[in-house]
Enzyme design. Structure first.
Site, PDB file in Angstrom:
ATOM      1  N   ARG A   1      -4.065   1.494  -7.853  1.00 19.76           N
ATOM      2  CA  ARG A   1      -2.884   0.925  -7.210  1.00 19.76           C
ATOM      3  C   ARG A   1      -3.146  -0.476  -6.664  1.00 19.76           C
ATOM      4  O   ARG A   1      -2.216  -1.180  -6.259  1.00 19.76           O
ATOM      5  CB  ARG A   1      -2.414   1.821  -6.062  1.00 19.76           C
TER       6      ARG A   1
ATOM      7  N   TYR B   1      -1.081  -3.652  -7.709  1.00 18.86           N
ATOM      8  CA  TYR B   1       0.217  -3.905  -7.081  1.00 18.86           C
ATOM      9  C   TYR B   1       0.042  -4.296  -5.623  1.00 18.86           C
ATOM     10  O   TYR B   1       0.622  -5.281  -5.148  1.00 18.86           O
ATOM     11  CB  TYR B   1       1.090  -2.655  -7.199  1.00 18.86           C
ATOM     12  N   ASP B   2      -0.791  -3.535  -4.908  1.00 19.00           N
ATOM     13  CA  ASP B   2      -1.010  -3.810  -3.488  1.00 19.00           C
ATOM     14  C   ASP B   2      -1.520  -5.235  -3.277  1.00 19.00           C
ATOM     15  O   ASP B   2      -1.018  -5.975  -2.424  1.00 19.00           O
ATOM     16  CB  ASP B   2      -2.023  -2.827  -2.895  1.00 19.00           C
ATOM     17  N   GLU B   3      -2.534  -5.615  -4.047  1.00 18.77           N
ATOM     18  CA  GLU B   3      -3.138  -6.930  -3.855  1.00 18.77           C
ATOM     19  C   GLU B   3      -2.243  -8.054  -4.371  1.00 18.77           C
ATOM     20  O   GLU B   3      -2.293  -9.174  -3.857  1.00 18.77           O
ATOM     21  CB  GLU B   3      -4.514  -6.991  -4.517  1.00 18.77           C
TER      22      GLU B   3
ATOM     23  N   ASN C   1      10.633   2.049   0.840  1.00 17.18           N
ATOM     24  CA  ASN C   1      11.317   2.810  -0.221  1.00 17.18           C
ATOM     25  C   ASN C   1      12.830   2.638  -0.158  1.00 17.18           C
ATOM     26  O   ASN C   1      13.457   2.981   0.851  1.00 17.18           O
ATOM     27  CB  ASN C   1      10.980   4.296  -0.110  1.00 17.18           C
TER      28      ASN C   1
ATOM     29  N   PHE D   1      13.040  13.269  -9.024  1.00 17.95           N
ATOM     30  CA  PHE D   1      13.605  14.546  -8.590  1.00 17.95           C
ATOM     31  C   PHE D   1      15.023  14.747  -9.133  1.00 17.95           C
ATOM     32  O   PHE D   1      15.371  15.840  -9.601  1.00 17.95           O
ATOM     33  CB  PHE D   1      13.644  14.613  -7.064  1.00 17.95           C
TER      34      PHE D   1
ATOM     35  N   GLY E   1       2.793  18.181  -0.679  1.00 24.49           N
ATOM     36  CA  GLY E   1       4.151  17.931  -0.214  1.00 24.49           C
ATOM     37  C   GLY E   1       4.250  17.544   1.248  1.00 24.49           C
ATOM     38  O   GLY E   1       5.350  17.302   1.748  1.00 24.49           O
TER      39      GLY E   1
ATOM     40  N   ARG F   1       7.836  10.075   3.343  1.00 24.48           N
ATOM     41  CA  ARG F   1       8.467   8.824   2.933  1.00 24.48           C
ATOM     42  C   ARG F   1       9.695   8.599   3.805  1.00 24.48           C
ATOM     43  O   ARG F   1      10.226   9.533   4.422  1.00 24.48           O
ATOM     44  CB  ARG F   1       8.875   8.865   1.453  1.00 24.48           C
TER      45      ARG F   1
ATOM     46  N   GLN G   1       1.558   8.593   4.357  1.00 24.31           N
ATOM     47  CA  GLN G   1       2.650   8.372   5.306  1.00 24.31           C
ATOM     48  C   GLN G   1       3.307   7.027   5.039  1.00 24.31           C
ATOM     49  O   GLN G   1       2.627   6.051   4.749  1.00 24.31           O
ATOM     50  CB  GLN G   1       2.144   8.402   6.754  1.00 24.31           C
TER      51      GLN G   1
END
Length: 328
Positions: free
Chosen positions: A143, A146-148, A175, A192, A208, A212, A275
């Site tokens: 990931r 994208y983060d960097e 989100n 979903f 689960g 978000r 989280q």
């Protein structure tokens, strides 16, 4: 008439921003190379007197004829499915693309707003996340591309602001959901809803318990609009602080769709954040902004959009052709 350039204009958020600024009386120039965007998102704007479109990859030199007052840089893959398939292009649009657009903003003496995201916080050790938290990011994990990319975006933007005096704004998007999301792009809400509409089991990664916080697109656009026109030059979180666990959210989707779906569990991806909840105290203070659309209302609107898709769209899996971009 004010003129604004929106990169990533055929994407989910970019297309809604085009709509908003046209409605506010701006002349909008949309730019996209359709690597993850979709022409149908801006089809309704074709022929509009206050909209023009340029197909272009912003990692290459960017020029726009005429004056520009504002630039919104929203060009970037945003789905894990996408940025894990095109990691180098994801880094390039965050680095080269941002550099090109900052240069354009200087040349045009335009104010530029950069779309960062909550991914700059990584898998956070602080909860909820405030703008002064530096984050917990694995730079070499999958990931990290994208983060960097987003963290570099913020750094180069502030460098241009401090060194050149450029008018800059930075939004950290949490989100966001709503109509025009791609059905099978790997993000939790379209995933979903697509599974529910097809009668499939809903897939939860991990146990689960991870959380978000979901912001409806109209609220997100309002926050971005206010930030662009504000005098605040540092990053601002825009998101909905109403937090929910993924397990409880899956149960909400089942109730909303009325489907007799089950929930199944798979392994959690590497470095998937446990989280996500924005602290929006700063947005309230400097923008007078907070979300207005509650999740029940927003999800009903989003579900109606997905229900309206054709059977072909509903059952089609996302297989974007990235062959022209891989490792370039």
């Amino acid at each position: 008439m004010k003129r604004i350039l929106v990169t990533g204009a055929a994407g989910f958020l970019g297309s809604h921003l085009c709509d908003r600024f046209i409605n506010e009386g701006y002349h909008v120039i949309g730019m996209d190379n359709f690597i993850t965007g979709d022409q149908k998102n801006i089809k309704h704007l074709k022929g509009h007197t206050n909209f023009e479109f340029v197909e272009h990859d912003v990692t290459k030199f960017v020029n726009v004829n005429g004056d520009l007052d504002y630039i919104l840089h929203f060009a970037s893959p945003a789905s894990p499915i996408d940025y894990l398939k095109i990691p180098i292009q994801t880094l390039k649009v965050g680095a080269l693309g941002t550099h090109n657009l900052l240069g354009l903003a200087m040349a045009k003496k335009a104010r530029i707003l950069i779309a960062s995201t909550s991914e700059v916080y990584g898998d956070p050790l602080v909860h909820p996340q405030t703008e002064d938290y530096y984050g917990n990011v694995n730079t070499i994990g999958p990931r990290g591309v994208y983060d960097e990319a987003k963290r570099f975006q913020e750094s180069i933007t502030m460098a241009y602001h401090r060194f050149h005096g450029l008018e800059t704004r930075i939004v950290r998007i949490f989100n966001t959901y709503g109509p025009r999301m791609r059905l099978n792009d790997g993000r939790v809400i379209p995933a979903f809803m697509g599974q529910a509409l097809r009668g499939e089991d809903l897939t939860i990664f991990g146990d689960g318990s991870q959380t978000r916080s979901f912001c409806f697109v109209d609220d997100q656009v309002e926050g971005i609009y206010r930030l662009l026109l504000s005098d605040y030059q540092y990053p601002v979180n825009i998101g909905n602080p109403n937090e929910i666990s993924i397990k409880n959210f899956a149960e909400e989707i089942i109730r909303l769709t009325g489907a007799a779906n089950k929930v199944i569990y798979k392994d959690l991806p590497i470095n998937d954040p446990l989280q996500r909840q924005p602290d929006i105290s700063l947005a309230k203070k400097v923008l007078g902004w907070e979300p207005k659309v509650d999740r029940k209302q927003g999800m009903a609107i989003t579900f109606e959009y997905f229900k309206g898709l054709s059977q072909e769209e509903l059952y089609k899996r996302e297989h974007k052709d990235f062959s022209g971009y891989i490792n370039k």
